[in-house]
Design an enzyme around this catalytic site. Sequence first.
Site, short mmCIF file in Angstrom:
data_model
loop_
_atom_site.label_atom_id
_atom_site.label_comp_id
_atom_site.label_asym_id
_atom_site.label_seq_id
_atom_site.Cartn_x
_atom_site.Cartn_y
_atom_site.Cartn_z
N ASP A 33 5.89 5.65 2.19
CA ASP A 33 6.05 4.44 1.80
C ASP A 33 4.37 3.84 1.44
O ASP A 33 3.76 3.29 2.33
CB ASP A 33 6.26 3.39 3.00
CG ASP A 33 6.51 1.94 2.62
OD1 ASP A 33 6.49 1.83 1.32
OD2 ASP A 33 6.96 1.41 3.39
N PHE A 34 4.34 4.10 0.22
CA PHE A 34 2.88 3.67 -0.55
C PHE A 34 3.21 2.69 -1.22
O PHE A 34 4.13 2.71 -2.23
CB PHE A 34 2.19 5.01 -1.25
CG PHE A 34 1.59 5.99 -0.41
CD1 PHE A 34 1.93 6.38 0.82
CD2 PHE A 34 0.54 6.63 -1.06
CE1 PHE A 34 1.38 7.11 1.73
CE2 PHE A 34 0.05 7.83 -0.43
CZ PHE A 34 0.33 7.89 0.86
N GLU A 35 2.55 1.41 -1.03
CA GLU A 35 2.79 0.16 -1.89
C GLU A 35 1.39 -0.16 -2.28
O GLU A 35 0.25 -0.13 -1.74
CB GLU A 35 3.34 -0.90 -0.83
CG GLU A 35 4.62 -0.29 -0.37
CD GLU A 35 5.31 -1.25 0.54
OE1 GLU A 35 5.19 -2.47 0.30
OE2 GLU A 35 6.14 -1.03 1.35
N ASN A 36 1.44 -0.93 -3.31
CA ASN A 36 0.16 -1.79 -4.05
C ASN A 36 -0.95 -0.93 -4.16
O ASN A 36 -2.18 -0.39 -4.10
CB ASN A 36 -0.39 -2.62 -3.07
CG ASN A 36 0.60 -3.86 -3.04
OD1 ASN A 36 0.88 -4.46 -3.96
ND2 ASN A 36 0.50 -4.43 -1.55
#
Length: 211
Positions: A33-36
């Site tokens: 879950d990699f965000e931004n």
Amino acid sequence: TSTILNSYTKRQELIENIVDVCVEYQLDGINIDFENMYQADKDKFSRFIIELDPRMKELGVVLSVDVTAPDGDANWSLCYDRNVIGHVADYLIFMAYDQYGASSTKPGTTAGYNWIETNIKKFINTYEVKSEKLILGIPFYTRIWTEDMNGNLQNSAVVNMKDIDSNIPNGVEKKWDDVLKQNYVEYTLGSKIKKMWIEDLDSINAKLSLV
């Protein structure tokens, strides 16, 4: 994140760390879950998943990857290659929430039925993600939005499903929106206008019907 993704050495170090943890704790699966992220790093993130996947398959570990809706901000939405990730990973998890989130400049639903349905079709038809690989993540929360009497947005706050009814004053009527498949309330509290698109049994059932 950008520093890691743009370095082969650092990507491999991260992958080895993940492998070690999977072995130590005998994990059945992991979720990435990699965000931004930067839109410019989109292919590097795909490369990370491509490099990670065979190591997970060697261990028999299921690999799932979280992605946002296809439409939206460069660093929130356009930083994922959903076609590549959807073909490589075992599962692609669509985070189908925050349609109107903390950074929104106007009030709106956290997850409208029509918005979710439109994006599911994009995953399957445009990005060619197999439906059996797609996992629908739905919110068990909503937001209560506060405006002044002129309709200017003041703020919003997260309300968990179990606390929604306690945030609705007595006598305020819920109104069903058949497009969003949600109940909606609007009421005045002092000099403020409160708005809330409700997540409840009816809205969750509607979202589950899309599965």
